[in-house]
Scaffold this motif. Structure first.
Motif, PDB file in Angstrom:
ATOM      1  N   GLY A 157       0.828  -1.527  -0.218  1.00 21.78           N
ATOM      2  CA  GLY A 157      -0.208   0.299   0.164  1.00 21.78           C
ATOM      3  C   GLY A 157       1.081   1.836   0.152  1.00 21.78           C
ATOM      4  N   ARG A 158       2.243   1.545   0.231  1.00 22.90           N
ATOM      5  CA  ARG A 158       3.049   2.385   0.529  1.00 22.90           C
ATOM      6  C   ARG A 158       3.024   3.127  -1.247  1.00 22.90           C
ATOM      7  NH1 ARG A 158       8.655   2.750   2.415  1.00 22.90           N
ATOM      8  NH2 ARG A 158       7.965   4.795   3.295  1.00 22.90           N
ATOM      9  N   LEU A 159       2.724   4.341  -1.306  1.00 21.96           N
ATOM     10  CA  LEU A 159       2.703   4.451  -2.831  1.00 21.96           C
ATOM     11  C   LEU A 159       5.068   4.352  -2.835  1.00 21.96           C
ATOM     12  CD1 LEU A 159       2.262   8.699  -2.236  1.00 21.96           C
ATOM     13  CD2 LEU A 159       1.341   6.413  -3.613  1.00 21.96           C
ATOM     14  N   LYS A 160       5.477   3.798  -4.171  1.00 25.30           N
ATOM     15  CA  LYS A 160       6.454   3.329  -4.484  1.00 25.30           C
ATOM     16  C   LYS A 160       7.760   4.216  -4.427  1.00 25.30           C
ATOM     17  CE  LYS A 160       9.018   0.139  -8.124  1.00 25.30           C
ATOM     18  NZ  LYS A 160       8.632  -0.569  -8.941  1.00 25.30           N
ATOM     19  N   VAL A 161       6.989   5.653  -5.128  1.00 22.94           N
ATOM     20  CA  VAL A 161       8.274   6.860  -5.126  1.00 22.94           C
ATOM     21  C   VAL A 161       8.700   6.901  -3.838  1.00 22.94           C
ATOM     22  CG1 VAL A 161       7.215   8.173  -6.154  1.00 22.94           C
ATOM     23  CG2 VAL A 161       6.714   8.702  -4.046  1.00 22.94           C
ATOM     24  N   LEU A 162       8.503   6.713  -2.071  1.00 25.90           N
ATOM     25  CA  LEU A 162       8.074   6.554  -0.768  1.00 25.90           C
ATOM     26  C   LEU A 162       9.632   5.160  -0.300  1.00 25.90           C
ATOM     27  CD1 LEU A 162       5.948   6.939   0.530  1.00 25.90           C
ATOM     28  CD2 LEU A 162       6.499   8.824  -0.389  1.00 25.90           C
ATOM     29  N   PRO A 163       9.926   4.574  -0.613  1.00 25.12           N
ATOM     30  CA  PRO A 163      11.671   3.503  -1.031  1.00 25.12           C
ATOM     31  C   PRO A 163      12.040   3.834  -2.040  1.00 25.12           C
ATOM     32  CG  PRO A 163       9.131   2.158  -1.745  1.00 25.12           C
ATOM     33  CD  PRO A 163       8.164   3.637  -0.974  1.00 25.12           C
ATOM     34  N   LEU A 164      11.684   4.154  -3.123  1.00 19.51           N
ATOM     35  CA  LEU A 164      13.122   5.189  -4.069  1.00 19.51           C
ATOM     36  C   LEU A 164      13.645   6.283  -3.186  1.00 19.51           C
ATOM     37  CD1 LEU A 164      10.643   4.554  -7.500  1.00 19.51           C
ATOM     38  CD2 LEU A 164      12.767   2.910  -6.783  1.00 19.51           C
TER      39      LEU A 164
ATOM     40  N   GLY B  84      15.500  14.202  -6.599  1.00 17.06           N
ATOM     41  CA  GLY B  84      13.991  13.701  -6.814  1.00 17.06           C
ATOM     42  C   GLY B  84      13.692  12.237  -7.746  1.00 17.06           C
ATOM     43  N   THR B  85      12.217  11.775  -7.107  1.00 12.84           N
ATOM     44  CA  THR B  85      12.440  10.132  -7.226  1.00 12.84           C
ATOM     45  C   THR B  85      10.552  10.391  -8.036  1.00 12.84           C
ATOM     46  OG1 THR B  85      11.192   8.846  -6.838  1.00 12.84           O
ATOM     47  CG2 THR B  85      11.024  10.102  -5.468  1.00 12.84           C
ATOM     48  N   ASP B  86      10.058   9.329  -8.733  1.00  9.49           N
ATOM     49  CA  ASP B  86       8.875   9.211  -9.642  1.00  9.49           C
ATOM     50  C   ASP B  86       8.750   7.812  -9.803  1.00  9.49           C
ATOM     51  OD1 ASP B  86       6.483   9.636  -9.917  1.00  9.49           O
ATOM     52  OD2 ASP B  86       7.589  11.510 -11.134  1.00  9.49           O
ATOM     53  N   ALA B  87       7.876   6.984  -9.440  1.00  7.39           N
ATOM     54  CA  ALA B  87       7.607   6.245 -10.067  1.00  7.39           C
ATOM     55  C   ALA B  87       6.070   6.219 -11.379  1.00  7.39           C
ATOM     56  CB  ALA B  87       6.779   5.133  -9.165  1.00  7.39           C
ATOM     57  N   ILE B  88       6.018   5.404 -12.192  1.00 11.23           N
ATOM     58  CA  ILE B  88       4.808   5.093 -13.501  1.00 11.23           C
ATOM     59  C   ILE B  88       3.190   4.865 -12.331  1.00 11.23           C
ATOM     60  CG2 ILE B  88       4.707   3.809 -14.739  1.00 11.23           C
ATOM     61  CD1 ILE B  88       6.557   2.902 -16.045  1.00 11.23           C
ATOM     62  N   ASP B  89       2.788   6.054 -12.857  1.00 11.32           N
ATOM     63  CA  ASP B  89       1.748   5.750 -11.952  1.00 11.32           C
ATOM     64  C   ASP B  89       0.542   6.051 -12.933  1.00 11.32           C
ATOM     65  OD1 ASP B  89      -0.589   7.694  -9.773  1.00 11.32           O
ATOM     66  OD2 ASP B  89      -1.039   8.313 -12.306  1.00 11.32           O
TER      67      ASP B  89
ATOM     68  N   ILE C 232      13.122  17.985  -1.944  1.00 11.17           N
ATOM     69  CA  ILE C 232      13.203  17.228  -3.353  1.00 11.17           C
ATOM     70  C   ILE C 232      12.010  16.941  -3.867  1.00 11.17           C
ATOM     71  CG2 ILE C 232      12.398  14.902  -2.806  1.00 11.17           C
ATOM     72  CD1 ILE C 232      14.157  13.992  -0.830  1.00 11.17           C
ATOM     73  N   SER C 233      11.875  16.904  -5.072  1.00  6.14           N
ATOM     74  CA  SER C 233      10.885  17.285  -6.544  1.00  6.14           C
ATOM     75  C   SER C 233       9.282  16.547  -5.719  1.00  6.14           C
ATOM     76  CB  SER C 233      11.282  16.626  -7.153  1.00  6.14           C
ATOM     77  OG  SER C 233      11.491  15.365  -7.496  1.00  6.14           O
ATOM     78  N   ALA C 234       8.310  17.144  -6.138  1.00  8.24           N
ATOM     79  CA  ALA C 234       7.181  16.462  -6.226  1.00  8.24           C
ATOM     80  C   ALA C 234       6.644  15.189  -7.196  1.00  8.24           C
ATOM     81  CB  ALA C 234       6.129  17.689  -6.574  1.00  8.24           C
ATOM     82  N   HIS C 235       6.219  14.707  -6.693  1.00  7.16           N
ATOM     83  CA  HIS C 235       5.436  13.204  -7.206  1.00  7.16           C
ATOM     84  C   HIS C 235       4.064  12.949  -6.823  1.00  7.16           C
ATOM     85  CE1 HIS C 235       4.520  11.684  -2.795  1.00  7.16           C
ATOM     86  NE2 HIS C 235       5.892  12.623  -2.819  1.00  7.16           N
ATOM     87  N   MET C 236       3.031  11.924  -7.768  1.00  7.30           N
ATOM     88  CA  MET C 236       2.389  11.870  -7.045  1.00  7.30           C
ATOM     89  C   MET C 236       1.626  11.224  -6.210  1.00  7.30           C
ATOM     90  SD  MET C 236       0.067  12.436 -10.599  1.00  7.30           S
ATOM     91  CE  MET C 236      -0.920  11.524 -10.335  1.00  7.30           C
TER      92      MET C 236
END
Length: 211
Positions: free
Chosen positions: A47-54, A163-168, A82-86
């Motif tokens: 359930g965690r947003l993937k960007v967080l562990p990344l 920054g960090t991001d994951a496919i949304d 640190i950049s914004a993310h979805m």
């Protein structure tokens, strides 16, 4: 997506390795239609947003690699940019009739684009400026520029920046509807932005943090 740390990623870049492939399991998107490069995390998300562990992985490596000793620093002079993310989009997905997700993020991780920045600052006890911006593809670069400016303006002495991001799924659906994604291509040759025969762009996941 091509390595678990800085050195393995750099070696993959030097060797020209690609991890692009046709993606499966994106909610609401037919399998094998979208090309992307994903990161395989060592732990379950639950359930965690993937960007967080990344972001956690990259921040830990950055701090360790920099050699800074947090116990000997004035942490009120240590900031975080640190950049914004979805955020969590599962509520939107449910409105379109998609099945309910098994795990949902905690309420404080939903819709807050500064969650990664705030989480990392709390984890390391950073009391300096906490800065977060959202400027599309330039977001992480501007996070670094903002960190440099904060130091020059004497708002703090040291910054954690990147920054960090994951496919949304929402992003995938939107760009797919705009017909700007690479389709019907060899995944290993899909990402070639300066090639006149390019077919579109592709998604990738990752994180990069600097001290």
């Amino acid at each position: 997506s091509v390595g678990d740390d800085r050195e393995s990623v750099w070696e993959a870049v030097r060797q020209g390795r690609s991890s692009f492939r046709y993606l499966r399991g994106i909610r609401g998107i037919p399998d094998d239609t979208i090309v992307g490069a994903t990161v395989d995390l060592p732990q379950r998300l639950d359930g965690r947003l993937k960007v967080l562990p990344l972001c956690e992985i990259a921040a830990a490596e950055a701090i360790n690699d920099s050699g800074v000793d947090l116990s000997n620093l004035d942490l009120d002079q240590f900031g975080c940019s640190i950049s914004a993310h979805m955020g969590d989009t599962s509520w939107m997905e449910e409105q379109f009739g998609l099945p309910l997700v098994e795990h949902r993020p905690n309420w404080w991780e939903q819709w807050f684009p500064n969650t990664a920045c705030s989480m990392i600052a709390r984890k390391y006890g950073l009391g300096g400026p906490r800065l977060c911006n959202s400027t599309a593809c330039s977001t992480s670069l501007i996070s670094i520029m903002t960190a440099v400016r904060s130091i020059r303006d004497r708002q703090c002495d040291i910054m954690l920046a990147g920054g960090t991001d994951a496919i949304d799924p929402i992003f995938v659906a939107g760009f797919d509807r705009m017909r700007v994604l690479a389709k019907d291509v060899d995944p290993n040759r899909a990402c070639r932005p300066f090639d006149r025969t390019r077919k579109g762009f592709v998604f990738g996941e990752g994180s990069a943090i600097f001290v």
